[in-house]
Design a protein around this motif. Structure first.
Motif, short mmCIF file in Angstrom:
data_model
loop_
_atom_site.label_atom_id
_atom_site.label_comp_id
_atom_site.label_asym_id
_atom_site.label_seq_id
_atom_site.Cartn_x
_atom_site.Cartn_y
_atom_site.Cartn_z
N CYS A 170 -76.68 -17.04 55.10
CA CYS A 170 -77.23 -17.19 53.75
C CYS A 170 -77.23 -18.65 53.31
CB CYS A 170 -76.45 -16.34 52.75
SG CYS A 170 -76.69 -14.56 52.95
N LEU A 171 -76.17 -19.39 53.67
CA LEU A 171 -76.10 -20.82 53.34
C LEU A 171 -77.20 -21.60 54.05
CD1 LEU A 171 -72.25 -21.56 53.38
CD2 LEU A 171 -73.77 -21.45 51.38
N ILE B 35 -80.38 -21.18 52.08
CA ILE B 35 -80.41 -22.03 50.88
C ILE B 35 -80.66 -23.49 51.26
CG2 ILE B 35 -78.99 -22.94 48.99
CD1 ILE B 35 -77.76 -20.20 48.71
N THR C 67 -75.64 -16.25 47.07
CA THR C 67 -76.39 -16.81 48.20
C THR C 67 -77.28 -15.75 48.84
OG1 THR C 67 -74.61 -16.35 49.79
CG2 THR C 67 -74.57 -18.49 48.67
#
Length: 354
Positions: free
Chosen positions: A80-81, A84, A144
């Motif tokens: 998820c990071l 982003i 996230t």
């Protein structure tokens, strides 16, 4: 009869049907590859997890389960990071991780795959943080995940997420009733309201075009094509093709649309035959029912784990209604993990109340 691994029998039924369908295959090598992909996704993970839990007694099951959950949660958070970072332009060649219409693919290679990965993972992530009783980190990871889900602009992904989270909390209310569950549900609803409000007030361009601009569900994404393919699949299935199937991977070659029907249940019925579909459905249903039964005999902490995996299994089954062949290891992990944990509970009193 209780010692018989019914799930394994159902899987054998699935693979026998798929093997019989090879006689109608358009390209034998591709068909065999599809069958082997399913076998690898299911049986390799099954073997690894069985070894992981094989010598798991009551004294150390919490450590092993917690380790398994932690590993998956960390990998999910990193994924998820990365999404982003791509959105912020911090990732090298960030533009390569978007589809042609601006939907975020991230490292999953496809926007719909990313959305389904998030949908299926979220219940287990919720279970992990419930298990650890850490709501602060949950909010961070949840944020996230939601950002990534929004950027996929997946109408089905957003819908399935809402449904499966509600289901998760319903199971918690039924099997682990407490005041904290109601508070957590309230926090989640407030969080969801903030996200929905943001989407409407300041939506990403792809979300505005793909979701917010529609007047009814038939305009959502590739809805019309998916429905047309489902109708075609139902119409093309004769008695002979239902018994044997048209062959794994053969659907695009007989379809007037030149692509797979976006419903795995119909795709299995068309390509593998009814025998395979029956084995597939019985396998999923058996794992699901056994996990609900085990909720009545395990201790409170372990109930959270079972609820998370059970909810992820339901999410998996829901996403298959709009999916083609699904043998991604990370998606099958939840199904196989729940299957193995069910067996461990029944064999070695894993997580049972003393």
């Amino acid at each position: 009869m209780d010692n018989i691994d019914k799930e394994m029998i159902f899987l054998y039924l699935f693979f026998v049907g798929a093997t019989l369908a090879l006689i109608n295959s358009h390209f034998l090598k591709d068909s065999i590859t599809i069958i082997l992909q399913y076998a690898f996704a299911i049986f390799v993970q099954y073997s690894v997890l069985r070894v992981f839990f094989k010598y798991n007694y009551h004294s150390d099951y919490k450590l092993k389960v917690e380790t398994l959950l932690k590993m998956y949660t960390v990998s999910f958070f990193i994924a998820c990071l990365v999404g982003i970072a791509i959105y912020l332009g911090l990732f090298p060649h960030s533009d390569m991780y978007y589809s042609g219409n601006g939907r975020l693919n991230s490292i999953r290679g496809n926007a719909n795959s990313l959305a389904k990965y998030i949908v299926i993972s979220l219940p287990l992530i919720l279970a992990y943080f419930d298990y650890k009783k850490n709501n602060v980190l949950l909010c961070v990871v949840l944020f996230t995940a939601v950002v990534n889900l929004i950027l996929t602009a997946s109408f089905g992904g957003l819908l399935y997420t809402g449904l499966v989270i509600i289901y998760y909390y319903l199971l918690k209310i039924i099997y682990t009733p407490s005041k904290s569950t109601g508070k957590q549900l309230l926090v989640f609803l407030c969080f969801a309201l903030i996200c929905v409000s943001y989407i409407y007030v300041n939506p990403p361009e792809v979300v505005a075009e793909r979701i917010l601009s529609i007047n009814d569900v038939s305009q959502a994404g590739s809805y019309n094509l998916k429905v047309a393919l489902m109708k075609e699949s139902l119409e093309m299935n004769s008695i002979s093709s239902l018994l044997v199937g048209i062959g794994p991977g053969s659907y695009p070659y007989v379809s007037i649309y030149g692509t797979n029907v976006h419903n795995l249940y119909l795709l299995i019925m068309s390509e593998f035959g009814f025998l395979s579909l029956l084995g597939f459905l019985l396998f999923l249903f058996s794992v699901y029912i056994k996990s609900l039964k085990n909720l009545k005999i395990v201790d409170k902490n372990f109930k959270i784990v079972i609820i998370g995996l059970n909810s992820s299994l339901l999410a998996f089954c829901m996403t298959l209604t709009t999916n083609t062949h699904t043998y991604t290891r990370s998606l099958w992990f939840f199904v196989v993990a729940l299957w193995v944990i069910n067996k461990s509970i029944n064999e070695k009193s894993l997580g049972k109340r003393m």
